[in-house]
Design a protein around this motif. Structure first.
Motif, PDB file in Angstrom:
ATOM      1  N   VAL A   1       0.915  -1.150  -0.015  1.00  0.00           N
ATOM      2  CA  VAL A   1      -0.011  -0.011   0.056  1.00  0.00           C
ATOM      3  C   VAL A   1       0.775   1.405   0.031  1.00  0.00           C
ATOM      4  O   VAL A   1       0.483   2.066  -0.650  1.00  0.00           O
TER       5      VAL A   1
ATOM      6  N   SER B   1       2.322   1.930  -3.495  1.00  0.00           N
ATOM      7  CA  SER B   1       1.463   2.227  -4.473  1.00  0.00           C
ATOM      8  C   SER B   1       0.746   3.653  -4.483  1.00  0.00           C
ATOM      9  O   SER B   1       0.238   4.388  -5.270  1.00  0.00           O
ATOM     10  N   VAL B   2       0.810   4.395  -3.004  1.00  0.00           N
ATOM     11  CA  VAL B   2       0.638   5.559  -2.807  1.00  0.00           C
ATOM     12  C   VAL B   2       1.203   6.635  -3.670  1.00  0.00           C
ATOM     13  O   VAL B   2       0.664   7.325  -4.272  1.00  0.00           O
TER      14      VAL B   2
ATOM     15  N   ILE C   1       2.610   6.318  -6.460  1.00  0.00           N
ATOM     16  CA  ILE C   1       2.445   6.085  -7.931  1.00  0.00           C
ATOM     17  C   ILE C   1       0.804   6.457  -8.184  1.00  0.00           C
ATOM     18  O   ILE C   1       0.986   7.115  -9.262  1.00  0.00           O
ATOM     19  N   ASP C   2       0.171   6.225  -7.534  1.00  0.00           N
ATOM     20  CA  ASP C   2      -1.168   6.657  -7.536  1.00  0.00           C
ATOM     21  C   ASP C   2      -1.399   8.296  -7.679  1.00  0.00           C
ATOM     22  O   ASP C   2      -2.096   8.799  -8.534  1.00  0.00           O
ATOM     23  N   GLN C   3      -0.681   8.680  -6.697  1.00  0.00           N
ATOM     24  CA  GLN C   3      -0.512  10.240  -6.623  1.00  0.00           C
ATOM     25  C   GLN C   3       0.032  10.715  -7.880  1.00  0.00           C
ATOM     26  O   GLN C   3      -0.346  11.959  -8.539  1.00  0.00           O
TER      27      GLN C   3
ATOM     28  N   LEU D   1       0.090   9.558 -10.971  1.00  0.00           N
ATOM     29  CA  LEU D   1      -0.605   9.302 -12.039  1.00  0.00           C
ATOM     30  C   LEU D   1      -1.781  10.347 -11.881  1.00  0.00           C
ATOM     31  O   LEU D   1      -2.378  10.895 -12.923  1.00  0.00           O
ATOM     32  N   THR D   2      -2.231  10.479 -11.026  1.00  0.00           N
ATOM     33  CA  THR D   2      -3.379  11.559 -10.730  1.00  0.00           C
ATOM     34  C   THR D   2      -3.061  12.903 -11.161  1.00  0.00           C
ATOM     35  O   THR D   2      -3.829  13.516 -11.800  1.00  0.00           O
TER      36      THR D   2
ATOM     37  N   ARG E   1      -2.530  13.017 -15.100  1.00  0.00           N
ATOM     38  CA  ARG E   1      -3.703  12.936 -15.728  1.00  0.00           C
ATOM     39  C   ARG E   1      -4.426  14.304 -15.736  1.00  0.00           C
ATOM     40  O   ARG E   1      -5.204  14.682 -16.482  1.00  0.00           O
TER      41      ARG E   1
ATOM     42  N   TYR F   1       3.832   1.336 -15.420  1.00  0.00           N
ATOM     43  CA  TYR F   1       2.247   1.796 -15.370  1.00  0.00           C
ATOM     44  C   TYR F   1       1.889   2.641 -16.549  1.00  0.00           C
ATOM     45  O   TYR F   1       2.670   3.783 -16.917  1.00  0.00           O
TER      46      TYR F   1
ATOM     47  N   ILE G   1      -1.087   4.964 -18.647  1.00  0.00           N
ATOM     48  CA  ILE G   1      -2.388   5.744 -18.702  1.00  0.00           C
ATOM     49  C   ILE G   1      -2.592   6.498 -19.857  1.00  0.00           C
ATOM     50  O   ILE G   1      -1.501   6.769 -20.496  1.00  0.00           O
TER      51      ILE G   1
END
Length: 207
Positions: free
Chosen positions: A25, A28-29, A31-33, A35-36, A39, A186, A188
């Motif tokens: 977890v 992944s935080v 990475i998600d941040q 990509l957010t 985007r 990763y 998108i």
């Protein structure tokens, strides 16, 4: 004794599973941040206008390129309407955003660090202040590919200096390759809605 051994085994197995899950977890935080942020910046990119002076409209360039903000080699540069909103400022200011890979501060760390660089107050008469935002570490490579409606391009420049693309791409594909050959990149794909179909001035003739 048997019961205690069994309970201890189950307890330590659960602790190992918890630690592994927590590590996954935590990894992944960022990475998600990242990509957010990417985007959102692409979705709010500003359409370039005609003329050589594009201070407020900005240029859209995908690289590797030399950034006009700090002179560093970056992977992408764009002007977006993603500045933070507030009660006293209910609309977003334009800001120039770049993404680039830099050597990590820890020399023992693997890969590079991904940074988001933000330049605000684009009309300032003095050199505007540049803000560096750390996104994630352990990145081997990042690639921005631009789609023109027919094919993907690894470079894009709306200034017309290095390419004939004077308009925004139809979509942008982002690939972040983490360190480690066993890890998948990763990816998108972000559609660009603010695409002007032409930069030419439309005229009508009266008969």
């Amino acid at each position: 004794s048997i019961v205690l051994i069994t309970v201890s085994g189950v307890f330590f197995a659960a602790m190992r599973l918890r630690n592994a899950t927590q590590d996954a977890v935590d990894n992944s935080v960022p990475i998600d941040q990242a990509l957010t942020f990417i985007r959102r910046d692409l979705q709010c990119v500003v359409t370039p206008t005609n003329g050589t002076t594009k201070i407020m409209s900005g240029a859209f360039r995908a690289g590797p390129i030399s950034s006009s903000a700090n002179g560093e080699t970056v992977s992408i540069e764009m002007t977006t309407a993603t500045s933070q909103l507030s009660d006293s400022q209910p609309w977003s200011d334009l800001q120039r955003v770049t993404y680039e890979l830099r050597a990590p501060a820890d020399r023992n760390a693997q890969g590079k660090d991904l940074y988001r660089t933000v330049t605000k107050n684009l009309l300032a008469v003095t050199t505007p202040q540049v803000e560096d935002q750390w996104m994630m570490s352990g990145v081997q490579d990042i690639t921005f590919s631009c789609y023109d409606g027919a094919q993907w391009w690894n470079t894009w420049d709306t200034t017309g200096l290095t390419s004939a693309n004077t308009n925004l791409p139809v979509a942008v594909r982002v690939d972040i390759q983490p360190v480690g050959n066993q890890l998948s990149p990763y990816e998108i794909i972000v559609p660009i809605d603010s695409v002007a179909r032409t930069n030419a001035t439309m005229t009508t003739t009266t008969q």
